[in-house]
Scaffold this motif. Structure first.
Motif, PDB file in Angstrom:
ATOM      1  N   GLN A  31      -4.431  61.633  -3.994  1.00 33.14           N
ATOM      2  CA  GLN A  31      -3.446  61.052  -3.074  1.00 33.14           C
ATOM      3  C   GLN A  31      -3.095  62.028  -1.954  1.00 33.14           C
ATOM      4  O   GLN A  31      -2.965  61.636  -0.798  1.00 33.14           O
ATOM      5  CB  GLN A  31      -2.175  60.652  -3.840  1.00 33.14           C
ATOM      6  N   ILE A  32      -2.974  63.303  -2.282  1.00 34.49           N
ATOM      7  CA  ILE A  32      -2.685  64.317  -1.264  1.00 34.49           C
ATOM      8  C   ILE A  32      -3.849  64.387  -0.269  1.00 34.49           C
ATOM      9  O   ILE A  32      -3.642  64.420   0.942  1.00 34.49           O
ATOM     10  CB  ILE A  32      -2.423  65.685  -1.921  1.00 34.49           C
ATOM     11  N   GLY A  33      -5.069  64.385  -0.793  1.00 32.13           N
ATOM     12  CA  GLY A  33      -6.242  64.410   0.081  1.00 32.13           C
ATOM     13  C   GLY A  33      -6.308  63.187   0.981  1.00 32.13           C
ATOM     14  O   GLY A  33      -6.616  63.293   2.172  1.00 32.13           O
ATOM     15  N   LYS A  34      -5.999  62.006   0.423  1.00 25.06           N
ATOM     16  CA  LYS A  34      -6.013  60.788   1.231  1.00 25.06           C
ATOM     17  C   LYS A  34      -4.939  60.836   2.315  1.00 25.06           C
ATOM     18  O   LYS A  34      -5.164  60.373   3.433  1.00 25.06           O
ATOM     19  CB  LYS A  34      -5.781  59.566   0.339  1.00 25.06           C
ATOM     20  N   SER A  35      -3.786  61.397   1.991  1.00 27.94           N
ATOM     21  CA  SER A  35      -2.715  61.506   2.985  1.00 27.94           C
ATOM     22  C   SER A  35      -3.133  62.395   4.141  1.00 27.94           C
ATOM     23  O   SER A  35      -2.871  62.077   5.311  1.00 27.94           O
ATOM     24  CB  SER A  35      -1.444  62.072   2.343  1.00 27.94           C
ATOM     25  N   ILE A  36      -3.790  63.493   3.830  1.00 26.15           N
ATOM     26  CA  ILE A  36      -4.278  64.397   4.885  1.00 26.15           C
ATOM     27  C   ILE A  36      -5.307  63.671   5.750  1.00 26.15           C
ATOM     28  O   ILE A  36      -5.262  63.737   6.974  1.00 26.15           O
ATOM     29  CB  ILE A  36      -4.869  65.678   4.272  1.00 26.15           C
ATOM     30  N   ARG A  37      -6.230  62.972   5.097  1.00 26.51           N
ATOM     31  CA  ARG A  37      -7.249  62.241   5.853  1.00 26.51           C
ATOM     32  C   ARG A  37      -6.623  61.161   6.734  1.00 26.51           C
ATOM     33  O   ARG A  37      -6.993  61.006   7.894  1.00 26.51           O
ATOM     34  CB  ARG A  37      -8.258  61.601   4.893  1.00 26.51           C
ATOM     35  N   ASN A  38      -5.643  60.425   6.183  1.00 26.29           N
ATOM     36  CA  ASN A  38      -4.995  59.363   6.968  1.00 26.29           C
ATOM     37  C   ASN A  38      -4.242  59.929   8.168  1.00 26.29           C
ATOM     38  O   ASN A  38      -4.270  59.347   9.254  1.00 26.29           O
ATOM     39  CB  ASN A  38      -4.055  58.546   6.085  1.00 26.29           C
ATOM     40  N   ALA A  39      -3.558  61.056   7.984  1.00 25.32           N
ATOM     41  CA  ALA A  39      -2.838  61.680   9.095  1.00 25.32           C
ATOM     42  C   ALA A  39      -3.824  62.114  10.177  1.00 25.32           C
ATOM     43  O   ALA A  39      -3.566  61.920  11.376  1.00 25.32           O
ATOM     44  CB  ALA A  39      -2.027  62.868   8.593  1.00 25.32           C
ATOM     45  N   TYR A  40      -4.933  62.693   9.758  1.00 27.79           N
ATOM     46  CA  TYR A  40      -5.936  63.139  10.723  1.00 27.79           C
ATOM     47  C   TYR A  40      -6.556  61.943  11.443  1.00 27.79           C
ATOM     48  O   TYR A  40      -6.752  61.971  12.661  1.00 27.79           O
ATOM     49  CB  TYR A  40      -7.009  63.960  10.014  1.00 27.79           C
ATOM     50  N   THR A  41      -6.845  60.870  10.715  1.00 26.08           N
ATOM     51  CA  THR A  41      -7.412  59.660  11.312  1.00 26.08           C
ATOM     52  C   THR A  41      -6.445  59.072  12.333  1.00 26.08           C
ATOM     53  O   THR A  41      -6.851  58.675  13.428  1.00 26.08           O
ATOM     54  CB  THR A  41      -7.719  58.614  10.225  1.00 26.08           C
ATOM     55  N   HIS A  42      -5.163  59.034  11.975  1.00 27.39           N
ATOM     56  CA  HIS A  42      -4.148  58.521  12.899  1.00 27.39           C
ATOM     57  C   HIS A  42      -4.111  59.368  14.175  1.00 27.39           C
ATOM     58  O   HIS A  42      -4.024  58.836  15.279  1.00 27.39           O
ATOM     59  CB  HIS A  42      -2.784  58.522  12.209  1.00 27.39           C
ATOM     60  N   HIS A  43      -4.211  60.668  14.011  1.00 29.74           N
ATOM     61  CA  HIS A  43      -4.210  61.573  15.162  1.00 29.74           C
ATOM     62  C   HIS A  43      -5.417  61.289  16.064  1.00 29.74           C
ATOM     63  O   HIS A  43      -5.293  61.232  17.293  1.00 29.74           O
ATOM     64  CB  HIS A  43      -4.228  63.029  14.699  1.00 29.74           C
ATOM     65  N   ILE A  44      -6.571  61.101  15.479  1.00 30.78           N
ATOM     66  CA  ILE A  44      -7.796  60.850  16.255  1.00 30.78           C
ATOM     67  C   ILE A  44      -7.698  59.519  16.997  1.00 30.78           C
ATOM     68  O   ILE A  44      -8.058  59.425  18.168  1.00 30.78           O
ATOM     69  CB  ILE A  44      -9.040  60.866  15.333  1.00 30.78           C
ATOM     70  N   LYS A  45      -7.188  58.484  16.328  1.00 37.56           N
ATOM     71  CA  LYS A  45      -7.094  57.171  16.969  1.00 37.56           C
ATOM     72  C   LYS A  45      -6.140  57.188  18.160  1.00 37.56           C
ATOM     73  O   LYS A  45      -6.329  56.463  19.126  1.00 37.56           O
ATOM     74  CB  LYS A  45      -6.632  56.123  15.950  1.00 37.56           C
ATOM     75  N   ASN A  46      -5.102  58.013  18.070  1.00 42.13           N
ATOM     76  CA  ASN A  46      -4.115  58.060  19.145  1.00 42.13           C
ATOM     77  C   ASN A  46      -4.422  59.128  20.192  1.00 42.13           C
ATOM     78  O   ASN A  46      -3.656  59.299  21.135  1.00 42.13           O
ATOM     79  CB  ASN A  46      -2.717  58.290  18.568  1.00 42.13           C
ATOM     80  N   ALA A  47      -5.510  59.857  20.027  1.00 54.21           N
ATOM     81  CA  ALA A  47      -5.865  60.904  20.982  1.00 54.21           C
ATOM     82  C   ALA A  47      -6.333  60.282  22.293  1.00 54.21           C
ATOM     83  O   ALA A  47      -6.977  59.236  22.311  1.00 54.21           O
ATOM     84  CB  ALA A  47      -6.957  61.799  20.407  1.00 54.21           C
ATOM     85  N   LYS A  48      -6.011  60.944  23.380  1.00 57.76           N
ATOM     86  CA  LYS A  48      -6.420  60.457  24.700  1.00 57.76           C
ATOM     87  C   LYS A  48      -7.653  61.223  25.149  1.00 57.76           C
ATOM     88  O   LYS A  48      -7.889  62.349  24.734  1.00 57.76           O
ATOM     89  CB  LYS A  48      -5.284  60.637  25.683  1.00 57.76           C
TER      90      LYS A  48
END
Length: 155
Positions: A31-48
């Motif tokens: 779950q901790i690993g998935k949370s890190i991955r989800n946060a990183y994915t969210h960051h990438i999707k919102n990157a300009k």
């Protein structure tokens, strides 16, 4: 400082601490690993701008973090035939058997044991009202050792 080192060594050798660390890793590690991955994915999707960051994600976290387990994969791990109707009791019994067989304390694999845990969790999503019976691998080991000691005293 020497006193603190001795206390820490005693705690590490304690079965209670080992049990707590083991449970924490099994229950929360993925779950901790998935949370890190989800946060990183969210960051990438919102990157300009150009998405070279997306390539970095695919080359790092995309290879390391496994996607969520499918129902079919969970059935294969627990050796449950796909064409049969699965009951929560069957899933839990297969889980108990495989966790015991893969006990790291007896030469088993922690990796396989965690796969078994997550396979059970995936299949139990279909049975939200099922209350799992208490199962603690460490308690069963202690009971078995106590029974073995009683048998040796009788002989």
């Amino acid at each position: 400082a020497d006193f603190h080192c001795r206390v820490i060594k005693i705690l590490i050798k304690s079965k209670m601490v080992k049990r707590l660390i083991f449970k924490f890793l099994i229950e929360n590690g993925a779950q901790i690993g998935k949370s890190i991955r989800n946060a990183y994915t969210h960051h990438i999707k919102n990157a300009k701008g150009p998405s070279k960051q997306g390539e970095f994600y695919k080359q790092t976290f995309g290879r390391v973090m496994a996607p969520p387990m499918s129902n079919e994969e969970a059935k294969k791990i627990l050796s449950v035939p796909e064409e049969t109707e699965v009951t929560p009791e069957d899933v839990f019994e297969r889980y108990k058997t495989l966790v015991k067989k893969n006990n790291p304390a007896e030469g088993g694999s922690f990796y396989l044991q965690s796969k078994v845990y997550w396979a059970k969790a995936e299949l139990m999503k279909d049975f939200p009202k099922f209350k799992e019976p208490k199962f603690d691998l460490f308690d069963e080991e202690e009971e078995a050792a106590a029974d073995k000691g009683k048998d040796e005293k009788k002989n």
